[in-house]
Design a protein around this motif. Structure first.
Motif, PDB file in Angstrom:
ATOM      1  N   ASP A 391       0.825  -1.209   0.000  1.00  0.00           N
ATOM      2  CA  ASP A 391       0.000   0.000   0.000  1.00  0.00           C
ATOM      3  C   ASP A 391       0.862   1.263   0.000  1.00  0.00           C
ATOM      4  OD1 ASP A 391      -2.357  -1.382  -0.047  1.00  0.00           O
ATOM      5  OD2 ASP A 391      -2.673  -1.317   2.123  1.00  0.00           O
ATOM      6  N   VAL A 392       1.988   1.199   0.687  1.00  0.00           N
ATOM      7  CA  VAL A 392       2.905   2.344   0.699  1.00  0.00           C
ATOM      8  C   VAL A 392       3.505   2.548  -0.691  1.00  0.00           C
ATOM      9  CG1 VAL A 392       5.011   3.288   1.727  1.00  0.00           C
ATOM     10  CG2 VAL A 392       3.407   1.983   3.133  1.00  0.00           C
ATOM     11  N   ASP A 393       3.903   1.460  -1.342  1.00  0.00           N
ATOM     12  CA  ASP A 393       4.459   1.571  -2.683  1.00  0.00           C
ATOM     13  C   ASP A 393       3.409   2.059  -3.680  1.00  0.00           C
ATOM     14  OD1 ASP A 393       6.711   0.978  -4.615  1.00  0.00           O
ATOM     15  OD2 ASP A 393       5.184  -0.366  -5.429  1.00  0.00           O
ATOM     16  N   ASP A 394       2.176   1.616  -3.502  1.00  0.00           N
ATOM     17  CA  ASP A 394       1.103   2.076  -4.376  1.00  0.00           C
ATOM     18  C   ASP A 394       0.891   3.582  -4.234  1.00  0.00           C
ATOM     19  OD1 ASP A 394      -1.501   1.372  -6.013  1.00  0.00           O
ATOM     20  OD2 ASP A 394      -2.139   2.620  -4.329  1.00  0.00           O
ATOM     21  N   LEU A 395       0.949   4.094  -3.019  1.00  0.00           N
ATOM     22  CA  LEU A 395       0.809   5.526  -2.808  1.00  0.00           C
ATOM     23  C   LEU A 395       1.968   6.283  -3.449  1.00  0.00           C
ATOM     24  CD1 LEU A 395      -0.559   7.969  -1.554  1.00  0.00           C
ATOM     25  CD2 LEU A 395       0.670   7.469   0.595  1.00  0.00           C
ATOM     26  N   ARG A 396       3.164   5.749  -3.351  1.00  0.00           N
ATOM     27  CA  ARG A 396       4.317   6.404  -3.983  1.00  0.00           C
ATOM     28  C   ARG A 396       4.123   6.517  -5.496  1.00  0.00           C
ATOM     29  NH1 ARG A 396       8.586   4.846  -6.769  1.00  0.00           N
ATOM     30  NH2 ARG A 396       7.947   2.669  -6.591  1.00  0.00           N
ATOM     31  N   ARG A 397       3.658   5.442  -6.119  1.00  0.00           N
ATOM     32  CA  ARG A 397       3.431   5.461  -7.563  1.00  0.00           C
ATOM     33  C   ARG A 397       2.279   6.400  -7.932  1.00  0.00           C
ATOM     34  NH1 ARG A 397       2.244  -0.365  -9.157  1.00  0.00           N
ATOM     35  NH2 ARG A 397       2.486   0.432 -11.295  1.00  0.00           N
ATOM     36  N   THR A 407      10.647  13.507  -7.723  1.00  0.00           N
ATOM     37  CA  THR A 407      11.018  12.411  -6.830  1.00  0.00           C
ATOM     38  C   THR A 407      10.102  12.435  -5.624  1.00  0.00           C
ATOM     39  OG1 THR A 407      12.650  13.755  -5.619  1.00  0.00           O
ATOM     40  CG2 THR A 407      13.446  12.469  -7.509  1.00  0.00           C
ATOM     41  N   VAL A 408       9.906  11.267  -5.033  1.00  0.00           N
ATOM     42  CA  VAL A 408       9.090  11.160  -3.832  1.00  0.00           C
ATOM     43  C   VAL A 408       9.654  10.051  -2.956  1.00  0.00           C
ATOM     44  CG1 VAL A 408       7.465   9.621  -5.009  1.00  0.00           C
ATOM     45  CG2 VAL A 408       6.765  10.782  -2.917  1.00  0.00           C
ATOM     46  N   THR A 409       9.712  10.320  -1.658  1.00  0.00           N
ATOM     47  CA  THR A 409      10.205   9.341  -0.687  1.00  0.00           C
ATOM     48  C   THR A 409       9.164   9.176   0.404  1.00  0.00           C
ATOM     49  OG1 THR A 409      12.490  10.006  -1.106  1.00  0.00           O
ATOM     50  CG2 THR A 409      12.061   8.739   0.894  1.00  0.00           C
ATOM     51  N   LEU A 410       8.784   7.923   0.673  1.00  0.00           N
ATOM     52  CA  LEU A 410       7.834   7.599   1.733  1.00  0.00           C
ATOM     53  C   LEU A 410       8.559   6.773   2.792  1.00  0.00           C
ATOM     54  CD1 LEU A 410       5.940   8.402  -0.655  1.00  0.00           C
ATOM     55  CD2 LEU A 410       4.300   6.784   0.266  1.00  0.00           C
ATOM     56  N   THR A 411       8.520   7.240   4.027  1.00  0.00           N
ATOM     57  CA  THR A 411       9.261   6.595   5.105  1.00  0.00           C
ATOM     58  C   THR A 411       8.321   6.255   6.259  1.00  0.00           C
ATOM     59  OG1 THR A 411      11.203   7.916   4.542  1.00  0.00           O
ATOM     60  CG2 THR A 411      11.221   6.786   6.667  1.00  0.00           C
ATOM     61  N   PRO A 412       8.209   4.972   6.651  1.00  0.00           N
ATOM     62  CA  PRO A 412       7.430   4.629   7.842  1.00  0.00           C
ATOM     63  C   PRO A 412       8.125   5.144   9.105  1.00  0.00           C
ATOM     64  CG  PRO A 412       7.754   2.715   6.410  1.00  0.00           C
ATOM     65  CD  PRO A 412       8.694   3.774   5.933  1.00  0.00           C
ATOM     66  N   VAL A 413       7.373   5.792   9.968  1.00  0.00           N
ATOM     67  CA  VAL A 413       7.904   6.338  11.216  1.00  0.00           C
ATOM     68  C   VAL A 413       7.033   5.835  12.365  1.00  0.00           C
ATOM     69  CG1 VAL A 413       8.438   8.425  12.514  1.00  0.00           C
ATOM     70  CG2 VAL A 413       8.745   8.392  10.020  1.00  0.00           C
ATOM     71  N   ALA A 414       7.664   5.162  13.319  1.00  0.00           N
ATOM     72  CA  ALA A 414       6.911   4.616  14.455  1.00  0.00           C
ATOM     73  C   ALA A 414       6.392   5.750  15.318  1.00  0.00           C
ATOM     74  CB  ALA A 414       7.803   3.681  15.261  1.00  0.00           C
ATOM     75  N   ALA A 415       5.063   5.853  15.423  1.00  0.00           N
ATOM     76  CA  ALA A 415       4.447   6.887  16.265  1.00  0.00           C
ATOM     77  C   ALA A 415       4.095   6.338  17.638  1.00  0.00           C
ATOM     78  CB  ALA A 415       3.189   7.432  15.589  1.00  0.00           C
ATOM     79  N   LEU A 416       3.699   5.065  17.713  1.00  0.00           N
ATOM     80  CA  LEU A 416       3.340   4.430  18.975  1.00  0.00           C
ATOM     81  C   LEU A 416       3.815   2.987  18.928  1.00  0.00           C
ATOM     82  CD1 LEU A 416       1.780   4.731  21.675  1.00  0.00           C
ATOM     83  CD2 LEU A 416      -0.229   3.843  20.481  1.00  0.00           C
ATOM     84  N   PRO A 417       4.669   2.548  19.869  1.00  0.00           N
ATOM     85  CA  PRO A 417       5.193   1.181  19.822  1.00  0.00           C
ATOM     86  C   PRO A 417       4.106   0.162  20.189  1.00  0.00           C
ATOM     87  CG  PRO A 417       5.925   2.276  21.815  1.00  0.00           C
ATOM     88  CD  PRO A 417       5.222   3.316  21.007  1.00  0.00           C
TER      89      PRO A 417
END
Length: 760
Positions: A391-397, A407-417
């Motif tokens: 789903d993340v890759d689909d959003l990037r495309r 260019t576009v970069t999508l990075t997962p960032v932990a908000a709550l462990p």
């Protein structure tokens, strides 16, 4: 003083010091000899010891002075004579037949000698006579042994002569540009059945130094180096497929009657190794479905130790973890421990799942192009869904498909462990670099059916964020003048939906009709694009048209122009089952368009325009694709002269029946100008033959326009020709040359058509 002048002096000085130190030592040895056995040996030192720290340098050498330049050194490039001593093998360390190995060594030392008794001893045909024993080897053998020895000597002599002939033959063609052919043979064994020989050979040829450098000039010494590299490559490929006891032998020989050599690799695979155990270390973590993950890995104990399958299993395992919420999962490099005695391997793949997560917010660093709300609208996931990397890759495309970013970069960032068994939350940070948003374009062309035509356009793709584009276009030509303003908003309210509104004013003066038109139109549609080629697309639209027109009949009899006020609601639906948007090679496409229209002109008239399109693509081989197209059109509910000439069907031209002029097919008036019709039928057939970046396309087209609503397929016009294709990175460039096979008066003999993309 040069280095060469200093050397004799330094040697003399060293000898003097050694002599001084040896004199006391000699005296000490003499005293030790004369002394009684019980007397201890005294410790002696040189009477005149020299203090090296205080001694001046007799050569007066300055340690900081630079040395004279050393003489130059050169290494000659290998000549043609530097061929392998044994032309049946590439290198001396290659394994030779046991019965010729020592004989070949003798050849190297004395190539013109014949086999002798010494060769018999060396080759093990007779035993050597021990030193001190009388008699000879021949006296200890009988007549039968002498005969065998003589036969073997003759065989070895013949082998020597053959090898010398092969060496001479190779030297004859070693002109610095040796041509060769590479052959890979597999020795038949029981374990060979488990090997895909075709895939093995293809991989070797793709990586082979001999194959890669086959067009480069090389002498035999260089070819020898490449062959040795390729033998190592074959050993490595055998390991990939699980053969760790394989044997590769290579040989070289001139091909009889040709000025090139054959480089042959004979492969004995040996037994295939299997996996004795598989340890996915670390996989047992909270939230991980371990049995499912082991099944996804796809390998079990007892399977072949195939490195390709191990790598594929590792990737499949990581992909499944990333698709089931483990946003930060990692897998380490596989470790394969080989046991040669048991012919097995123990596999360990480290796995770090890293905890399970759900999607949180989409966070945009720069919202000048679009904000988080818009990206959440086009994303295929909602806040709270289990994290999926796809789903993340689909959003990037999807962001790239907007055309607003480079260019576009999508990075997962932990908000709550994660908390126990409850997944954590991960936000998606979006960083973009804006692409150029404005475009100015121009075009100038000429067509035999359309005359001179110039076009200029200006576009801003994000004038009204987010994704609100405005495009202005102007056309000037001998047959057409046009002004057009278009507003377009992509991803309108939801993903893949496009809202379009436009205003157009045009003046058209063609052979078929004259028209001065003002149009206001809008549509809501789902479109396809190069990044996301969609199966289903549709369009719903509305048009209001005010047009003042006259067809060919009016020009002949001096008839007045007629003004039409038209309201239309066009609807279209298309299915695309092809494999490529611009260059399809397989599959099919089906599309239909229906436009209910209501026309006011000296009364009211309601009718419907219908058009069906279909195309099919069938690959015949890797280079040849057969393509076919059919188009049918019909206007129901009105006579053709009751509707505006611009709303009738026409045929002919590059996108229709090639070989004929634009709109030149169909019924004609007294001036031999087309007047259009209510029925349409077109057919096309192509054979697309590709050669690398270029292609040849012979084609055959047919079609006609009919006065009645239902085409009866009579009076078809045929065109044939050949096209050239250049396959660029953005699609094929098309140039078609065609001729009409049953042309009418006024038709040109040749038509030329240039465009981007295939004809259909």
């Amino acid at each position: 003083m040069s280095l060469a002048d200093r050397a004799p002096l330094a040697t003399a000085w060293t000898l003097a010091l050694l002599a001084a130190s040896l004199v006391p030592a000699g005296e000490a040895r003499a005293q030790e000899t004369d002394a009684p056995a019980a007397t201890p040996v005294p410790q002696l030192t040189a009477p005149d010891a020299v203090d090296m720290r205080q001694m001046a340098d007799p050569l007066d050498i300055d340690p900081l002075a630079p040395l004279d330049q050393l003489p130059g050194m050169e290494v000659d490039w290998p000549e043609g004579d530097d061929v392998p001593a044994w032309p049946g093998e590439f290198a001396t360390e290659d394994a030779l037949p046991a019965d010729t190995q020592s004989a070949d060594a003798a050849d190297s030392a004395n190539p013109d000698s014949v086999a002798t008794g010494a060769d018999d001893v060396r080759d093990g045909l007779v035993a050597a006579v021990p030193v001190g024993e009388t008699g000879s080897a021949s006296e200890s053998t009988d007549v039968e042994a002498d005969t065998r020895r003589a036969e073997r000597q003759a065989e070895r002599q013949a082998e020597r002569q053959q090898r010398r002939a092969e060496r001479r033959s190779l030297r004859e063609i070693d002109d610095g540009d040796v041509r060769y052919r590479v052959v890979v043979n597999f020795e038949p064994t029981a374990d060979l059945q488990a090997l895909d020989q075709g895939a093995f050979t293809d991989r070797f040829r793709l990586l082979s130094a001999l194959e890669t450098l086959s067009d480069d000039d090389a002498n035999l010494a260089q070819v020898n180096r490449r062959a040795r590299d390729d033998r190592e490559l074959l050993d490595n490929i055998l390991h990939v497929y699980g053969y760790y006891d394989g044997d590769v032998r290579n040989s070289i020989a001139r091909i009889e009657g040709e000025e090139r050599v054959a480089l042959t690799f004979d492969i004995t695979t040996g037994p295939v190794y299997t996996l004795s155990s598989i340890d996915l270390a670390g996989l047992d973590a909270v939230g991980v479905d371990v049995p499912a993950m082991r099944e996804v890995f796809g390998m079990a104990a007892g399977d072949t130790a195939n490195s390709d399958k191990i790598v594929a299993g590792r990737l499949a395992l990581l992909t499944r973890l990333l698709e089931t919420g483990f946003a930060f999962a990692q897998t380490g490099e596989p470790d394969l421990l080989i046991d040669h005695e048991l012919r097995s391997a123990a596999l360990t793949v480290p796995v770090t799942p890293g905890g399970q997560y759900r999607f949180g917010d989409i966070v945009v660093g720069d919202d000048s192009l679009f904000g988080s709300r818009h990206l959440q609208r086009i994303a295929r996931f909602d806040n709270g869904d289990i994290f999926q990397a796809s789903d993340v890759d689909d959003l990037r495309r999807a962001i790239l498909a907007t055309g607003l970013v480079s260019t576009v970069t999508l990075t997962p960032v932990a908000a709550l462990p994660p908390q126990g068994t409850e997944p954590g939350t991960v936000d998606i940070a979006v960083e973009t670099a804006a692409a150029p948003l404005r475009t100015v374009a121009g075009a100038l062309g000429y067509g035999t059916g359309e005359g001179i035509r110039a076009e200029v356009s200006w576009e801003h793709r994000n004038l009204f964020p987010p994704e609100g584009a405005v495009r202005a276009r102007a056309v000037g030509g001998t047959q057409e003048q046009l002004l057009n303003l278009v507003y377009r908003r992509n991803n309108f309210m939801t993903r893949d939906r496009v809202l379009t509104a436009q205003v157009l004013a045009s003046n058209i003066n063609r052979d078929a009709f004259e028209a001065r038109t003002f149009l206001v139109a809008g549509s809501l549609e789902r479109q396809t694009n190069l990044i996301f080629q969609k199966k289903w697309t549709w369009s719903l639209g509305a048009e209001l048209v005010l047009t003042d027109e006259r067809d060919g009949r009016g020009r002949i009899d001096g008839g007045a122009r007629r003004t039409f006020f038209i309201a239309a609601a066009p609807v279209s639906l298309m299915y695309d089952g092809s494999d490529d948007l611009l260059d399809p090679k397989s599959g099919f496409r089906l599309g239909g368009r229906v436009s209910p229209e209501f026309s006011l002109q000296s009364g009211s008239q309601a009718y419907a325009r219908i058009q069906l399109d279909g195309s099919y693509y069938q690959p015949v081989s890797e280079r040849i694709v057969l393509a076919g197209r059919v188009r049918l059109g019909s206007t129901l509910g009105a006579d053709r002269f009751e509707i505006a000439p611009s709303r009738r069907f026409y045929a002919g031209g590059g996108g229709s029946v090639r070989g004929y002029g634009f709109q030149r097919i169909g019924p004609r008036d007294g001036n031999d100008d087309p007047i259009g019709g209510n029925g349409l039928a077109e057919f096309s057939l192509e054979a697309r033959v590709r050669f690398g970046a270029f292609g040849i396309v012979p084609f055959f087209d047919a079609g006609n326009v009919y006065a009645d609503s239902l085409p009866d397929l009579t009076g078809m016009r045929y065109g044939a020709g050949v096209g050239v294709r250049y396959y660029s990175s953005f699609g094929p460039l098309r140039i078609d040359v065609a001729t009409p096979l049953n042309r009418q008066t006024g038709d040109s003999r040749i038509g030329v058509y240039i465009s981007l993309g295939q004809a259909f």
